[in-house]
Design a protein around this motif. Structure first.
Motif, short mmCIF file in Angstrom:
data_model
loop_
_atom_site.label_atom_id
_atom_site.label_comp_id
_atom_site.label_asym_id
_atom_site.label_seq_id
_atom_site.Cartn_x
_atom_site.Cartn_y
_atom_site.Cartn_z
N LYS A 232 -10.58 -3.85 1.20
CA LYS A 232 -11.53 -3.55 2.27
C LYS A 232 -11.73 -2.05 2.34
O LYS A 232 -10.82 -1.27 2.05
CB LYS A 232 -11.04 -4.09 3.62
CG LYS A 232 -11.19 -5.58 3.80
CD LYS A 232 -10.93 -6.01 5.22
CE LYS A 232 -11.19 -7.50 5.42
NZ LYS A 232 -10.98 -7.92 6.82
N ASP A 233 -12.94 -1.68 2.76
CA ASP A 233 -13.27 -0.27 2.95
C ASP A 233 -13.32 0.00 4.44
O ASP A 233 -14.18 -0.51 5.15
CB ASP A 233 -14.62 0.04 2.29
CG ASP A 233 -14.90 1.54 2.25
OD1 ASP A 233 -14.11 2.29 2.86
OD2 ASP A 233 -15.90 1.93 1.63
N PHE A 234 -12.35 0.79 4.94
CA PHE A 234 -12.25 1.06 6.36
C PHE A 234 -12.96 2.34 6.77
O PHE A 234 -12.75 2.85 7.87
CB PHE A 234 -10.78 1.16 6.78
CG PHE A 234 -10.03 -0.12 6.59
CD1 PHE A 234 -10.24 -1.20 7.43
CD2 PHE A 234 -9.12 -0.27 5.56
CE1 PHE A 234 -9.55 -2.38 7.27
CE2 PHE A 234 -8.42 -1.45 5.39
CZ PHE A 234 -8.64 -2.51 6.24
N LYS A 243 -15.30 -5.23 0.04
CA LYS A 243 -16.03 -4.80 -1.14
C LYS A 243 -15.80 -5.79 -2.27
O LYS A 243 -14.74 -6.37 -2.42
CB LYS A 243 -15.55 -3.41 -1.59
CG LYS A 243 -15.79 -2.32 -0.58
CD LYS A 243 -15.51 -0.96 -1.18
CE LYS A 243 -14.07 -0.80 -1.55
NZ LYS A 243 -13.77 0.55 -2.07
N GLU A 244 -16.82 -5.95 -3.09
CA GLU A 244 -16.70 -6.76 -4.29
C GLU A 244 -16.14 -5.89 -5.40
O GLU A 244 -16.78 -4.94 -5.84
CB GLU A 244 -18.07 -7.32 -4.69
CG GLU A 244 -18.65 -8.31 -3.68
CD GLU A 244 -17.84 -9.58 -3.61
OE1 GLU A 244 -17.16 -9.90 -4.61
OE2 GLU A 244 -17.88 -10.25 -2.56
N GLY A 281 -7.13 -1.88 2.14
CA GLY A 281 -7.35 -3.30 2.33
C GLY A 281 -6.22 -3.94 3.12
O GLY A 281 -5.41 -3.25 3.76
N GLU A 282 -6.15 -5.25 3.06
CA GLU A 282 -5.14 -6.01 3.78
C GLU A 282 -4.15 -6.60 2.76
O GLU A 282 -4.54 -7.34 1.87
CB GLU A 282 -5.78 -7.14 4.59
CG GLU A 282 -6.71 -6.63 5.68
CD GLU A 282 -7.38 -7.76 6.44
OE1 GLU A 282 -7.17 -8.94 6.04
OE2 GLU A 282 -8.10 -7.49 7.39
N LEU A 283 -2.89 -6.25 2.94
CA LEU A 283 -1.84 -6.69 2.03
C LEU A 283 -0.96 -7.73 2.70
O LEU A 283 -0.58 -7.57 3.87
CB LEU A 283 -0.98 -5.49 1.59
CG LEU A 283 0.23 -5.78 0.70
CD1 LEU A 283 -0.20 -6.36 -0.63
CD2 LEU A 283 1.05 -4.51 0.48
N HIS A 284 -0.65 -8.79 1.98
CA HIS A 284 0.24 -9.84 2.48
C HIS A 284 1.36 -10.05 1.46
O HIS A 284 1.09 -10.48 0.33
CB HIS A 284 -0.52 -11.14 2.71
CG HIS A 284 -1.68 -11.03 3.65
ND1 HIS A 284 -1.54 -11.01 5.02
CD2 HIS A 284 -3.00 -10.88 3.41
CE1 HIS A 284 -2.71 -10.89 5.59
NE2 HIS A 284 -3.63 -10.80 4.63
N ILE A 285 2.58 -9.73 1.85
CA ILE A 285 3.74 -9.91 0.98
C ILE A 285 4.25 -11.33 1.18
O ILE A 285 4.71 -11.70 2.26
CB ILE A 285 4.82 -8.87 1.29
CG1 ILE A 285 4.26 -7.45 1.13
CG2 ILE A 285 6.04 -9.07 0.39
CD1 ILE A 285 5.20 -6.36 1.57
N ILE A 357 -3.56 -1.38 4.60
CA ILE A 357 -3.51 -0.16 3.78
C ILE A 357 -4.71 0.71 4.13
O ILE A 357 -5.86 0.29 3.97
CB ILE A 357 -3.51 -0.52 2.28
CG1 ILE A 357 -2.42 -1.56 1.97
CG2 ILE A 357 -3.32 0.73 1.45
CD1 ILE A 357 -1.03 -1.13 2.32
N THR A 358 -4.42 1.91 4.61
CA THR A 358 -5.47 2.85 5.01
C THR A 358 -5.63 3.94 3.95
O THR A 358 -4.89 4.00 2.97
CB THR A 358 -5.12 3.49 6.36
OG1 THR A 358 -3.89 4.25 6.23
CG2 THR A 358 -4.92 2.42 7.42
#
Length: 377
Positions: A232-234, A243-244, A281-285, A357-358
């Motif tokens: 993702k673009d924040f 974003k693709e 973006g968004e991270l999921h562990i 993640i920024t």
């Protein structure tokens, strides 16, 4: 009418299963052992359960019922076994051999869930940022947090108040109502109800607590974190739109791999695994992925004893290992605020493994110019 003698029935079914097996009647033998297992299961007769499960596993494997064989051997390993170390080692070898045959049937399928070692998910800690570096002539991050120290509530409260004072000075003696203190290390004592922030190009360290319940050592190879990432673009121009991207996984998140991780018999050991985000973006562990195997006794290359630890040398695997995963499932704190929450069992969210993640940020560092701090004044 006499009460049914179920234990006598189970004992005779085991004898019948043994006779059928000797006569080559594998299906009848398996049926007898399965019926006996219904009586012994959950009664506390752990040695009898281990014997029956081991026989069911072998008979199922002979009849090419591989899923049933894996399930039977799995029960031997996940229960608190009272077998000797040699017997546990034999059970583990049988399990790895059967599991490898099952995985070869669908090599492109999803990774299986491995039963060993145990993972204490609630003890998982997440650290955001660089590790502490030596202060002698080098810069180090201006932080008081590290994974090498235990959580101290009073110490943490002091730093929270100090951060509030800094924010008040910046905002002309006004502390914002939605102010939240910075948390670099998340654990079961921290407030994990909000999504933590990670920074591009700064590592995320996850400390996982492994426990080996067996009396034989376990060797994990190619150990790394399993993750899912949504770019993702924040920035202010895109307002958080997705974003693709056509980049591969390593261009977004780079995972550190531990080549060998040995857990001795009945040992609890921490593994620190790192992720290096390269995009916002968004991270999921999700969990950990590794090869599960054992070593040949206590033999170590370079002639160093195994009691020294993994860093002392390379361990010799017995050649049988399986690739699998274990998920990190963390249960949030129990809610106890409203009447409904007090009269029922509800748990809040725990987002310590779901960082956002920024973009890159300035990193404050300090450098010690004097051999003693007192000599600087």
């Amino acid at each position: 009418m006499k009460s049914p003698m179920v234990r006598k029935f189970a004992f005779h079914m085991i004898l019948a299963g043994h006779r059928y097996s000797k006569a080559g009647q594998k299906k009848h033998a398996l049926r007898c052992y399965c019926q006996a297992m219904q009586v012994y299961k959950g009664k506390g007769w752990s040695l009898a359960e281990d014997h029956i499960n081991f026989t069911i596993g072998r008979q199922s494997f002979t009849l090419r019922q591989l899923e049933n064989a894996v399930s039977a051997f799995r029960h031997i390993l996940i229960n608190d076994s009272k077998q000797t170390a040699a017997q546990q080692g034999a059970f583990l070898q049988e399990y790895l051999y059967v599991y490898r045959n099952v995985s070869q049937l669908s090599p492109d399928g999803p990774l299986p869930q491995l039963p060993l070692p145990y993972i204490n998910s609630s003890a998982t800690r997440v650290f955001f940022g660089h590790d502490r570096r030596p202060a002698e002539g080098e810069k180090q991050a201006a932080t008081h947090i590290s994974l090498d120290q235990e959580y101290d509530s009073e110490y943490s409260q002091q730093w929270k108040e100090l951060e509030e004072q800094v924010v008040a000075v910046v905002n002309k003696s006004i502390v914002l109502s939605n102010f939240q203190p910075t948390q670099y290390c998340l654990n079961k004592y921290s407030d994990n109800s909000r999504f933590p922030l990670g920074v591009v190009e700064e590592p995320i360290t996850v400390e996982v607590a492994f426990r080996n319940p067996l009396k034989v050592p376990l060797l994990l190879t190619d150990l790394s974190l399993l993750w899912k990432f949504q770019p993702k673009d924040f920035s202010s121009n895109n307002n958080g739109e997705t974003k693709e991207l056509i980049t591969c996984g390593k261009d977004m998140i780079e995972a550190e791999v531990i080549s060998e991780f040995l857990i001795n018999s009945e040992e609890t050991k921490m593994a620190r695994l790192k992720l290096f985000p390269h995009q916002t973006g968004e991270l999921h562990i999700l969990g950990v992925v590794y090869n599960l195997g054992t070593i040949q006794g206590t033999t170590v290359l370079d002639g160093i004893d195994s009691s020294v630890g993994l860093q002392a040398g390379k361990y010799i695997s017995n050649g049988t290992s399986v690739r699998g995963r274990q998920d990190l499932e963390i249960q949030g704190p129990r809610l106890n605020n409203t009447k409904e929450e007090k009269t029922s069992i509800k748990y809040g969210p725990d987002h310590r493994l779901d960082p956002i993640i920024t973009e890159e940020m300035p990193l404050l560092e300090v450098q010690q110019w004097c051999s003693r701090w007192n000599s600087c004044f």
